[in-house]
Design an enzyme around this catalytic site. Structure first.
Site, mmCIF file in Angstrom:
data_model
loop_
_atom_site.group_PDB
_atom_site.id
_atom_site.type_symbol
_atom_site.label_atom_id
_atom_site.label_comp_id
_atom_site.label_asym_id
_atom_site.label_seq_id
_atom_site.Cartn_x
_atom_site.Cartn_y
_atom_site.Cartn_z
ATOM 1 N N LYS A 14 -1.008 5.935 -14.266
ATOM 2 C CA LYS A 14 -2.238 6.240 -13.595
ATOM 3 C C LYS A 14 -2.517 5.927 -12.192
ATOM 4 O O LYS A 14 -3.129 6.220 -11.139
ATOM 5 C CB LYS A 14 -3.466 4.940 -14.746
ATOM 6 C CG LYS A 14 -3.267 5.009 -15.453
ATOM 7 C CD LYS A 14 -4.210 3.328 -16.309
ATOM 8 C CE LYS A 14 -4.483 2.224 -15.769
ATOM 9 N NZ LYS A 14 -2.474 1.408 -16.740
ATOM 10 N N ARG A 89 -11.160 -3.063 -18.507
ATOM 11 C CA ARG A 89 -10.090 -2.560 -18.746
ATOM 12 C C ARG A 89 -10.596 -4.048 -20.490
ATOM 13 O O ARG A 89 -9.532 -4.120 -21.905
ATOM 14 C CB ARG A 89 -9.430 -4.154 -18.492
ATOM 15 C CG ARG A 89 -7.589 -3.359 -17.933
ATOM 16 C CD ARG A 89 -6.648 -4.573 -17.437
ATOM 17 N NE ARG A 89 -5.543 -4.651 -16.501
ATOM 18 C CZ ARG A 89 -5.365 -3.047 -16.006
ATOM 19 N NH1 ARG A 89 -6.448 -3.432 -15.064
ATOM 20 N NH2 ARG A 89 -3.888 -4.112 -16.145
ATOM 21 N N ARG A 128 9.544 0.263 -12.045
ATOM 22 C CA ARG A 128 8.909 -0.266 -11.094
ATOM 23 C C ARG A 128 9.639 -0.904 -9.964
ATOM 24 O O ARG A 128 9.846 -1.212 -8.636
ATOM 25 C CB ARG A 128 7.567 0.691 -11.464
ATOM 26 C CG ARG A 128 6.268 0.134 -10.374
ATOM 27 C CD ARG A 128 4.954 0.879 -10.986
ATOM 28 N NE ARG A 128 4.597 -0.956 -11.621
ATOM 29 C CZ ARG A 128 3.830 -0.554 -12.345
ATOM 30 N NH1 ARG A 128 2.786 0.319 -12.246
ATOM 31 N NH2 ARG A 128 3.138 -1.790 -13.224
ATOM 32 N N ARG A 134 6.736 -5.750 -7.444
ATOM 33 C CA ARG A 134 5.714 -6.007 -7.856
ATOM 34 C C ARG A 134 5.849 -7.521 -8.531
ATOM 35 O O ARG A 134 6.903 -7.473 -9.568
ATOM 36 C CB ARG A 134 5.298 -5.414 -8.732
ATOM 37 C CG ARG A 134 3.865 -4.816 -8.227
ATOM 38 C CD ARG A 134 2.729 -4.049 -8.107
ATOM 39 N NE ARG A 134 2.271 -4.297 -10.054
ATOM 40 C CZ ARG A 134 1.845 -3.434 -10.876
ATOM 41 N NH1 ARG A 134 1.321 -2.253 -9.899
ATOM 42 N NH2 ARG A 134 0.717 -3.838 -11.920
ATOM 43 N N ARG A 146 1.449 -8.198 -21.049
ATOM 44 C CA ARG A 146 0.879 -7.181 -20.606
ATOM 45 C C ARG A 146 0.886 -6.067 -21.642
ATOM 46 O O ARG A 146 -1.062 -5.500 -21.898
ATOM 47 C CB ARG A 146 1.003 -6.300 -19.101
ATOM 48 C CG ARG A 146 0.736 -7.448 -18.054
ATOM 49 C CD ARG A 146 1.614 -7.263 -17.000
ATOM 50 N NE ARG A 146 1.465 -5.666 -16.729
ATOM 51 C CZ ARG A 146 2.759 -5.537 -15.424
ATOM 52 N NH1 ARG A 146 3.588 -5.845 -15.609
ATOM 53 N NH2 ARG A 146 2.393 -4.069 -15.164
HETATM 54 P P1 ADP Z 1 -1.188 -2.773 -14.752
HETATM 55 O O1 ADP Z 1 -1.793 -0.407 -15.001
HETATM 56 O O2 ADP Z 1 0.799 -2.090 -14.396
HETATM 57 O O3 ADP Z 1 -1.239 -3.693 -15.443
HETATM 58 P P2 ADP Z 1 -2.693 -3.445 -12.600
HETATM 59 O O4 ADP Z 1 -2.326 -3.215 -11.292
HETATM 60 O O5 ADP Z 1 -3.573 -2.445 -13.243
HETATM 61 O O6 ADP Z 1 -1.490 -2.622 -13.254
HETATM 62 O O7 ADP Z 1 -3.670 -4.366 -13.058
HETATM 63 C C1 ADP Z 1 -2.373 -5.721 -12.490
HETATM 64 C C2 ADP Z 1 -2.914 -7.300 -13.524
HETATM 65 O O8 ADP Z 1 -4.054 -7.231 -12.866
HETATM 66 C C3 ADP Z 1 -3.560 -6.713 -14.505
HETATM 67 O O9 ADP Z 1 -2.011 -7.391 -15.552
HETATM 68 C C4 ADP Z 1 -3.883 -8.039 -14.819
HETATM 69 O O10 ADP Z 1 -3.836 -9.348 -14.587
HETATM 70 C C5 ADP Z 1 -4.669 -7.938 -13.670
HETATM 71 N N1 ADP Z 1 -6.545 -6.923 -13.798
HETATM 72 C C6 ADP Z 1 -6.270 -5.935 -13.077
HETATM 73 N N2 ADP Z 1 -7.256 -4.867 -13.241
HETATM 74 C C7 ADP Z 1 -8.135 -6.069 -13.840
HETATM 75 C C8 ADP Z 1 -8.922 -5.897 -14.942
HETATM 76 N N3 ADP Z 1 -10.002 -5.120 -14.650
HETATM 77 N N4 ADP Z 1 -9.765 -6.829 -15.830
HETATM 78 C C9 ADP Z 1 -8.535 -8.233 -15.798
HETATM 79 N N5 ADP Z 1 -7.987 -8.276 -15.065
HETATM 80 C C10 ADP Z 1 -7.276 -7.055 -14.588
#
Ligand code: ADP
Length: 190
Positions: A14, A89, A128, A134, A146
């Site tokens: 994404k 999400r 990654r 990260r 996750r």
């Molecule tokens: P990825 O898509 O690799 O999981 P993100 O950078 O989108 O990574 O998100 C990292 C973490 O941040 C997620 O695992 C979650 O814990 C938190 N997070 C991100 N966006 C949201 C959201 N919209 N609602 C709840 N938690 C979120």
């Protein structure tokens, strides 16, 4: 305005594709993951709370991300459009997003869903972790959690947009450029 949601499991690509769409369509990138990592780096009170969830591979509370998105939309009323990445999400977030957009006479035009098989996702996240360092990519059990949380709480969000006739599934396997072309073909058709 063109308001898009880029959707897919962790590791689906994404972030990479969002950057291209920003360039091509002049949209404002809204990544809740990025906003949260910034809050953590700045050690804000919200950042501290968020960290405790992110470190376990859990979602942070809906109210926290909704407040972030509400603020960004409010501060960018003149944007050409938004590309939401990593948000919504949960179905609750999707409902709240519809409301906060509607309040301003806006709406989501499409959800673009990147389809990638699970084993490929894990391989990409491992890679990654080595490249970006990260914290939440470093531990395989956190990565697996996750992906499990994605299946349970986030996958239903696609059904929500499908019901509203806004879901577009895109094969997420292959070259970054090919994928960008596939996304652009869908967007240009909207
Ligand atoms: P990825 O898509 O690799 O999981 P993100 O950078 O989108 O990574 O998100 C990292 C973490 O941040 C997620 O695992 C979650 O814990 C938190 N997070 C991100 N966006 C949201 C959201 N919209 N609602 C709840 N938690 C979120």
């Amino acid at each position: 305005m063109l308001n898009l949601i880029l959707f897919g499991a962790p590791g689906a690509g994404k972030g990479t594709q969002a950057a291209r769409l920003v360039e091509r369509y002049g949209l404002l990138h809204c990544s809740t993951g990025e906003f949260l990592r910034r809050a953590i780096a700045e050690k804000t009170p919200q950042g501290l709370i968020a960290k405790s969830y992110i470190d376990r591979g859990e979602l942070v509370p809906d109210a926290m991300v909704i407040a972030m998105i509400d603020q960004v939309v409010e501060e960018n009323r003149d944007a050409k459009g938004f590309i939401f990445d990593g948000f919504p999400r949960t179905v609750e977030q999707a409902q709240e997003l519809a409301e906060l957009l509607q309040k301003r006479g806006l709406q989501i035009d499409a959800m673009l869903m990147l389809d990638v098989p699970e084993e490929e996702l894990i391989a990409r996240l491992d890679k990654r972790a080595a490249l970006e360092g990260r914290d939440d990519d470093k531990n395989t059990s956190v990565i697996r959690n996750r992906i499990a949380v994605y299946g349970k709480r986030t996958a239903p969000v696609a059904d929500y947009y499908e019901t509203h006739g806004k879901l577009h599934r895109i094969n997420g396997v292959g070259d970054v450029e090919d994928l960008a072309d596939r996304l652009a073909a869908v967007i240009d058709n909207l």
